[in-house]
Scaffold this active site. Structure first.
Site, short mmCIF file in Angstrom:
data_model
loop_
_atom_site.label_atom_id
_atom_site.label_comp_id
_atom_site.label_asym_id
_atom_site.label_seq_id
_atom_site.Cartn_x
_atom_site.Cartn_y
_atom_site.Cartn_z
CB SER A 190 46.49 43.34 37.81
OG SER A 190 45.81 44.07 36.83
CG HIS A 191 45.02 47.38 39.22
ND1 HIS A 191 44.50 46.11 39.04
CD2 HIS A 191 44.45 47.87 40.33
CE1 HIS A 191 43.65 45.86 40.01
NE2 HIS A 191 43.60 46.90 40.81
CG ASP A 197 46.56 46.38 33.67
OD1 ASP A 197 46.85 45.93 32.55
OD2 ASP A 197 46.02 45.69 34.56
CG ASP A 234 47.81 42.08 34.28
OD1 ASP A 234 47.40 43.26 34.35
OD2 ASP A 234 47.07 41.10 34.44
CG ASP A 261 44.43 42.43 32.59
OD1 ASP A 261 44.88 43.51 33.03
OD2 ASP A 261 44.06 41.50 33.34
NE ARG A 262 42.54 46.66 35.85
CZ ARG A 262 41.99 47.12 36.96
NH1 ARG A 262 41.91 48.43 37.15
NH2 ARG A 262 41.55 46.29 37.88
CE LYS A 286 41.03 43.42 33.47
NZ LYS A 286 40.84 42.41 34.52
C1 VG1 Z 1 39.21 44.89 40.13
C2 VG1 Z 1 38.18 45.38 39.15
C3 VG1 Z 1 37.62 44.21 38.37
C4 VG1 Z 1 38.76 43.46 37.68
C5 VG1 Z 1 39.79 43.06 38.71
C6 VG1 Z 1 41.01 42.42 38.07
O1 VG1 Z 1 38.62 44.01 41.06
O2 VG1 Z 1 37.15 46.08 39.80
O3 VG1 Z 1 36.68 44.68 37.43
O4 VG1 Z 1 38.28 42.32 37.03
O5 VG1 Z 1 40.25 44.20 39.43
O6 VG1 Z 1 41.58 43.26 37.14
P1 VG1 Z 1 38.17 44.46 42.54
O7 VG1 Z 1 37.68 43.22 43.19
O8 VG1 Z 1 39.35 45.10 43.18
O9 VG1 Z 1 37.07 45.49 42.33
V1 VG1 Z 1 43.23 43.17 36.84
O10 VG1 Z 1 43.58 44.17 35.60
O11 VG1 Z 1 43.73 43.22 38.35
O12 VG1 Z 1 43.54 41.49 36.45
CO CO Z 2 45.41 43.78 34.89
#
Ligand code: VG1
Ligand code: CO
Length: 544
Positions: free
Chosen positions: A113-114, A278, A280, A282-283, A377
């Protein structure tokens, strides 16, 4: 082609976090590391033999190699058919859409992801179930149990598949179909939004927009949607070439990491609308001319204006938000007379509510918004939703949000992250808070009186499953709130997240700077949690 059975021993760190298993690339490259986890997925799934699975990732470093390994292991484990995105690419929302479109048994999404990518960045593997959403905890727990006892994995000895153009292949008895990564997603978006109306706005001389894909997966999707279908000028999508290392940046759409876009949107002659997504896809981050929309406000505005969009014109059944997300959406739900659900952090908790038709829109404070169109998302969906609202209303982003505050009051909101702190002291900080919150009710700190304090626990209203220890909440009698959590997606040390929120009904006070409006709560968070003492930090690394 022969199936090889390889002897292996367990790794003790394969517990999936908030969103799948995330580790540094070199960890995933250790002999048998990826294979153990993938075999554990197959071992824990009942009845996957002969079924269809979807495989794709965000294109980060190691994506291609991992996909070839997964394909050969799937063939050796009697999977019937694999649908894989061209080039090994699927954004997370596109993968969810494809799982649903083809009624697949599930999918394996490769992404961190990010988190940054590249040879020393992060990699990740996530399993999604047949509704297209992240596996619920009972499934991820079953996978984890298998990783602890695994003794062997199976893999087919075969040549790599050419992923670079659509086509059909055989791996042993398994079918592999390489399909277009973008089209199924674009088609779904066309069902939901008024493309003609958006096009007449986006292609006119009076409207300028800028989309920053941060060199991550949405580049091809955004170019197709905005430049091809909606008539935006070429170059509207910047950083639109996906790179294995995301150009060395954090593919995280916030005010800190999406700085190119922020400079444009807060500079001279800024466009009317700006957005970023982001790693992948989804953000999302939504910006107006010199104006930032917090994700919590974005969810509330989308909820309030949903009926302007064709896909939601008959109204929405309910809205759901993660616990740390501000209560702005709750106020809209109350006015609309619909239910508002509060879930733990992580999209997997929305799945049951969406499947049961209890919620239509969902959102998280971490730049995540989505709906029942898929079970993840969806960054570009949120961008299209905003464009559709702008096209119908003919107003600026800033005016829409400020009018919203006028009607519902403003929830000032900020998240302070302390990244890469030492895990031991971070856990001590949380344990100390856990032991304190039970007795906090009625306690006063300056002008604040504690209305409730707890460690958030969630009982799923659909299947009754219980998730505990989801974050320390301290709510005050004036409606303000402080939440403390440790991240479940980081890969280095621990990340402490402090979520701060206050409510201001008086519109003459809505223009105050957020950090200023929250300053006394920020001090109080330090006083209560003793962040400096435990982490050695006197300020957060990222403020959003
Ligand atoms: C973070 C965010 C959470 C989100 C998750 C995955 O998790 O706070 O809201 O669902 O990333 O997003 P954490 O446990 O680090 O707070 V993504 O865009 O990584 O799939
Ligand atoms: Co993501």
């Amino acid at each position: 082609m022969t199936i090889r059975t390889v002897t292996t021993t367990p790794f003790d760190d394969q517990k999936p976090g908030t969103s799948g298993l995330r580790k540094a690339v070199p960890t995933f490259q250790k002999p048998n590391y990826l294979e153990n986890f993938i075999q554990s997925i197959f071992d824990s799934l009942d009845g996957c033999e002969g079924q269809t699975l979807v495989v794709g990732g965000d294109g980060r470093y190691y994506n291609r190699q991992a996909i070839q390994i997964i394909l050969k292991m799937a063939a050796a484990n009697n999977i019937g058919r694999i649908l894989v995105g061209c080039g090994g690419i699927f954004s997370t929302p596109a993968a969810s859409a494809v799982i649903r479109k083809y009624n697949a048994f599930g999918g394996i999404i490769l992404s961190a992801s990010h988190n940054p990518g590249g040879p020393n960045g992060d990699f990740g593997v996530k399993y999604n179930v047949s509704n297209g959403g992240p596996a619920p905890e009972k499934v991820t727990n079953a996978i984890y149990e298998c990783t602890k006892t695994i003794k062997e994995y199976k893999i087919l000895d075969a040549a790599d598949i050419n992923l670079d153009r659509p086509g059909s292949f055989k791996l042993g008895t398994m079918d592999v179909e390489v399909i277009d990564s973008v089209n199924p997603y674009v088609e779904l978006m066309q069902e939901l939004f008024d493309f003609d109306k958006i096009k007449s706005m986006v292609s006119s001389d009076h409207f300028k927009m800028c989309m920053d894909s941060l060199h991550a997966v949405t580049g091809p999707y955004a170019k197709a949607l905005f430049e091809q279908y909606l008539g935006a000028k070429e170059g509207t999508v910047q950083n639109g070439e996906p790179l294995e290392d995301f150009g060395g940046g954090h593919p995280d759409p916030n005010l800190v990491y999406a700085h190119d876009l922020v400079d444009i949107m807060f500079g001279d002659n800024a466009p009317d609308f700006g957005a970023a997504s982001d790693g992948d896809g989804d953000r999302n981050m939504i910006l107006g001319q010199n104006f930032f929309v917090t994700p919590s406000d974005s969810l509330a505005v989308l909820t309030a204006n949903a009926t302007l969009v064709p896909g939601y014109k008959d109204g929405i059944a309910g809205v759901a938000r993660s616990m740390p997300t501000s209560a702005a959406a709750d106020r809209v739900a109350a006015k609309l007379g619909i239910d508002c659900y509060e879930t733990p952090t992580g999209w997997k908790f929305f799945g049951n509510l969406l499947d049961a038709g209890k919620a239509t829109l969902c959102g998280e404070e971490s730049f995540g918004t989505g709906s029942n169109h898929i079970r993840e998302k969806d960054g570009l969906w949120a961008v299209l939703f905003w464009l559709n609202i702008l096209a119908v209303k003919g107003e600026s982003v800033e005016k829409i949000v400020k009018d919203h505050w006028q009607e519902y009051g403003r929830n000032f909101y900020s998240r302070h992250d302390y990244e890469e702190v030492e895990s031991g002291p971070a856990n001590e900080l949380m344990n100390r808070l856990r032991s304190l919150v039970g007795d906090m009710k009625g306690k006063t700190y300056g002008n604040y009186e504690v209305a409730y304090g707890d460690d958030f626990a969630y009982t799923d209203p659909v299947d009754g499953s219980v998730s505990e220890k989801q974050g320390i909440r301290i709510g005050f009698t004036d409606g303000s709130r402080i939440v403390f959590r440790l991240s479940g997606t980081g890969t280095k040390g621990a990340t402490l997240r402090v979520y701060l929120e206050s409510y201001e009904p008086d519109s003459s006070k809505h223009d105050v700077d957020t950090q200023e409006a929250l300053s006394s709560l920020i001090e109080l968070a330090e006083e209560i949690a003793q962040i400096k003492q435990f982490t050695g930090r006197d300020k957060p690394t990222v403020i959003t």
